[in-house]
Design a protein around this motif. Structure first.
Motif, PDB file in Angstrom:
ATOM      1  N   ALA A  41       0.828  -1.207   0.000  1.00 39.55           N
ATOM      2  CA  ALA A  41       0.000   0.000   0.000  1.00 39.55           C
ATOM      3  C   ALA A  41       0.862   1.256   0.000  1.00 39.55           C
ATOM      4  O   ALA A  41       0.571   2.214  -0.712  1.00 39.55           O
ATOM      5  CB  ALA A  41      -0.943  -0.007   1.204  1.00 39.55           C
ATOM      6  N   VAL A  42       1.923   1.254   0.794  1.00 39.95           N
ATOM      7  CA  VAL A  42       2.771   2.448   0.869  1.00 39.95           C
ATOM      8  C   VAL A  42       3.565   2.633  -0.425  1.00 39.95           C
ATOM      9  O   VAL A  42       3.745   3.763  -0.884  1.00 39.95           O
ATOM     10  CB  VAL A  42       3.653   2.431   2.135  1.00 39.95           C
ATOM     11  CG1 VAL A  42       4.907   1.614   1.973  1.00 39.95           C
ATOM     12  CG2 VAL A  42       4.016   3.833   2.568  1.00 39.95           C
ATOM     13  N   VAL A  43       3.991   1.566  -1.060  1.00 41.54           N
ATOM     14  CA  VAL A  43       4.689   1.670  -2.342  1.00 41.54           C
ATOM     15  C   VAL A  43       3.724   2.214  -3.393  1.00 41.54           C
ATOM     16  O   VAL A  43       4.063   3.130  -4.155  1.00 41.54           O
ATOM     17  CB  VAL A  43       5.289   0.316  -2.776  1.00 41.54           C
ATOM     18  CG1 VAL A  43       5.718   0.345  -4.241  1.00 41.54           C
ATOM     19  CG2 VAL A  43       6.467  -0.053  -1.888  1.00 41.54           C
ATOM     20  N   ASN A  44       2.510   1.681  -3.446  1.00 39.34           N
ATOM     21  CA  ASN A  44       1.518   2.175  -4.408  1.00 39.34           C
ATOM     22  C   ASN A  44       1.193   3.641  -4.171  1.00 39.34           C
ATOM     23  O   ASN A  44       1.021   4.402  -5.124  1.00 39.34           O
ATOM     24  CB  ASN A  44       0.244   1.332  -4.350  1.00 39.34           C
ATOM     25  CG  ASN A  44       0.437  -0.045  -4.948  1.00 39.34           C
ATOM     26  OD1 ASN A  44       1.274  -0.242  -5.823  1.00 39.34           O
ATOM     27  ND2 ASN A  44      -0.321  -0.998  -4.465  1.00 39.34           N
ATOM     28  N   MET A  45       1.126   4.043  -2.921  1.00 42.13           N
ATOM     29  CA  MET A  45       0.813   5.433  -2.592  1.00 42.13           C
ATOM     30  C   MET A  45       1.938   6.373  -3.020  1.00 42.13           C
ATOM     31  O   MET A  45       1.708   7.378  -3.691  1.00 42.13           O
ATOM     32  CB  MET A  45       0.578   5.582  -1.083  1.00 42.13           C
ATOM     33  CG  MET A  45       0.256   6.981  -0.637  1.00 42.13           C
ATOM     34  SD  MET A  45       0.256   7.199   1.158  1.00 42.13           S
ATOM     35  CE  MET A  45      -0.666   5.827   1.741  1.00 42.13           C
ATOM     36  N   LEU A  46       3.161   6.061  -2.621  1.00 45.66           N
ATOM     37  CA  LEU A  46       4.283   6.955  -2.887  1.00 45.66           C
ATOM     38  C   LEU A  46       4.728   6.925  -4.343  1.00 45.66           C
ATOM     39  O   LEU A  46       5.328   7.886  -4.826  1.00 45.66           O
ATOM     40  CB  LEU A  46       5.456   6.619  -1.970  1.00 45.66           C
ATOM     41  CG  LEU A  46       5.196   6.830  -0.474  1.00 45.66           C
ATOM     42  CD1 LEU A  46       6.381   6.349   0.347  1.00 45.66           C
ATOM     43  CD2 LEU A  46       4.871   8.277  -0.180  1.00 45.66           C
ATOM     44  N   ALA A  47       4.424   5.850  -5.037  1.00 48.30           N
ATOM     45  CA  ALA A  47       4.819   5.725  -6.439  1.00 48.30           C
ATOM     46  C   ALA A  47       3.633   5.950  -7.371  1.00 48.30           C
ATOM     47  O   ALA A  47       3.648   5.505  -8.513  1.00 48.30           O
ATOM     48  CB  ALA A  47       5.432   4.342  -6.671  1.00 48.30           C
ATOM     49  N   CYS A  48       2.644   6.674  -6.911  1.00 51.00           N
ATOM     50  CA  CYS A  48       1.408   6.858  -7.679  1.00 51.00           C
ATOM     51  C   CYS A  48       1.598   7.713  -8.925  1.00 51.00           C
ATOM     52  O   CYS A  48       0.787   7.639  -9.844  1.00 51.00           O
ATOM     53  CB  CYS A  48       0.317   7.443  -6.795  1.00 51.00           C
ATOM     54  SG  CYS A  48       0.619   9.155  -6.291  1.00 51.00           S
ATOM     55  N   ARG A  49       2.634   8.521  -8.985  1.00 52.87           N
ATOM     56  CA  ARG A  49       2.848   9.414 -10.125  1.00 52.87           C
ATOM     57  C   ARG A  49       4.166   9.137 -10.851  1.00 52.87           C
ATOM     58  O   ARG A  49       4.761  10.048 -11.423  1.00 52.87           O
ATOM     59  CB  ARG A  49       2.836  10.871  -9.656  1.00 52.87           C
ATOM     60  CG  ARG A  49       1.531  11.361  -9.093  1.00 52.87           C
ATOM     61  CD  ARG A  49       0.458  11.416 -10.126  1.00 52.87           C
ATOM     62  NE  ARG A  49       0.822  12.396 -11.137  1.00 52.87           N
ATOM     63  CZ  ARG A  49      -0.023  13.037 -11.884  1.00 52.87           C
ATOM     64  NH1 ARG A  49      -1.294  12.817 -11.761  1.00 52.87           N
ATOM     65  NH2 ARG A  49       0.391  13.903 -12.778  1.00 52.87           N
ATOM     66  N   LEU A  50       4.618   7.898 -10.820  1.00 53.11           N
ATOM     67  CA  LEU A  50       5.882   7.578 -11.472  1.00 53.11           C
ATOM     68  C   LEU A  50       5.882   8.034 -12.917  1.00 53.11           C
ATOM     69  O   LEU A  50       4.846   7.938 -13.573  1.00 53.11           O
ATOM     70  CB  LEU A  50       6.149   6.075 -11.386  1.00 53.11           C
ATOM     71  CG  LEU A  50       6.576   5.588 -10.018  1.00 53.11           C
ATOM     72  CD1 LEU A  50       6.693   4.078 -10.009  1.00 53.11           C
ATOM     73  CD2 LEU A  50       7.861   6.215  -9.564  1.00 53.11           C
ATOM     74  N   PRO A  51       6.977   8.548 -13.424  1.00 44.74           N
ATOM     75  CA  PRO A  51       8.313   8.522 -12.855  1.00 44.74           C
ATOM     76  C   PRO A  51       8.542   9.557 -11.760  1.00 44.74           C
ATOM     77  O   PRO A  51       9.602   9.577 -11.142  1.00 44.74           O
ATOM     78  CB  PRO A  51       9.223   8.794 -14.042  1.00 44.74           C
ATOM     79  CG  PRO A  51       8.419   9.694 -14.908  1.00 44.74           C
ATOM     80  CD  PRO A  51       6.990   9.207 -14.744  1.00 44.74           C
ATOM     81  N   LEU A  52       7.568  10.439 -11.499  1.00 46.91           N
ATOM     82  CA  LEU A  52       7.727  11.407 -10.408  1.00 46.91           C
ATOM     83  C   LEU A  52       7.558  10.698  -9.080  1.00 46.91           C
ATOM     84  O   LEU A  52       6.667   9.861  -8.917  1.00 46.91           O
ATOM     85  CB  LEU A  52       6.681  12.518 -10.518  1.00 46.91           C
ATOM     86  CG  LEU A  52       6.627  13.306 -11.824  1.00 46.91           C
ATOM     87  CD1 LEU A  52       5.489  14.315 -11.774  1.00 46.91           C
ATOM     88  CD2 LEU A  52       7.947  13.984 -12.101  1.00 46.91           C
TER      89      LEU A  52
END
Length: 131
Positions: free
Chosen positions: A73-84
């Motif tokens: 969940a935390v990876v999906n949250m923090l990486a929601c705007r990849l590559p940003l």
């Protein structure tokens, strides 16, 4: 300098930071590790429209206060705007409970491209283990 970031790379970098904490603190970070996310307002630094959108919608204190997330969940949250992704993320051991370990992630609200991320010297930007 890292020039590309996908979800797998982001997660691998986070796991490397967690491993550093586990080794230095001589603790075992179980699979049932939980995470708190603490957005840090950097005074004197301006947010662009994407930063403001994420701050108001997902990374505001009302939505995050008192909540704990699992790794995915935390990876999906923090990486929601990849590559940003957040310009920097400080990773700290917050609490060791009988049934789990709680890790605090202090995050920048400024989302930037991989080449601009801080903590390049750690080998796993944007993460920095706070020991």
């Amino acid at each position: 300098m890292i020039k590309y970031m996908d979800k797998r790379t982001f997660k691998d970098h986070m796991l490397q930071a967690l491993k550093e904490i586990a080794i230095s603190r001589n603790v075992k970070l179980e699979d049932n590790c939980k995470f708190t996310v603490v957005p840090v307002i950097e005074h004197g630094k301006s947010l662009n429209s994407t930063d403001e959108y994420l701050h108001r919608g997902m990374f505001n204190e009302k939505k995050l206060s008192g909540r704990e997330f699992d790794l995915e969940a935390v990876v999906n949250m923090l990486a929601c705007r990849l590559p940003l992704c957040p310009l920097w993320i400080n990773v700290a051991l917050k609490e060791i409970r009988e049934d789990m370990t709680v890790i605090e992630l202090q995050i920048s609200l400024r989302f930037r491209n991989p080449s601009l991320l801080q903590n390049q010297d750690t080998g796993h930007p944007p993460f920095k283990s706070i020991i």
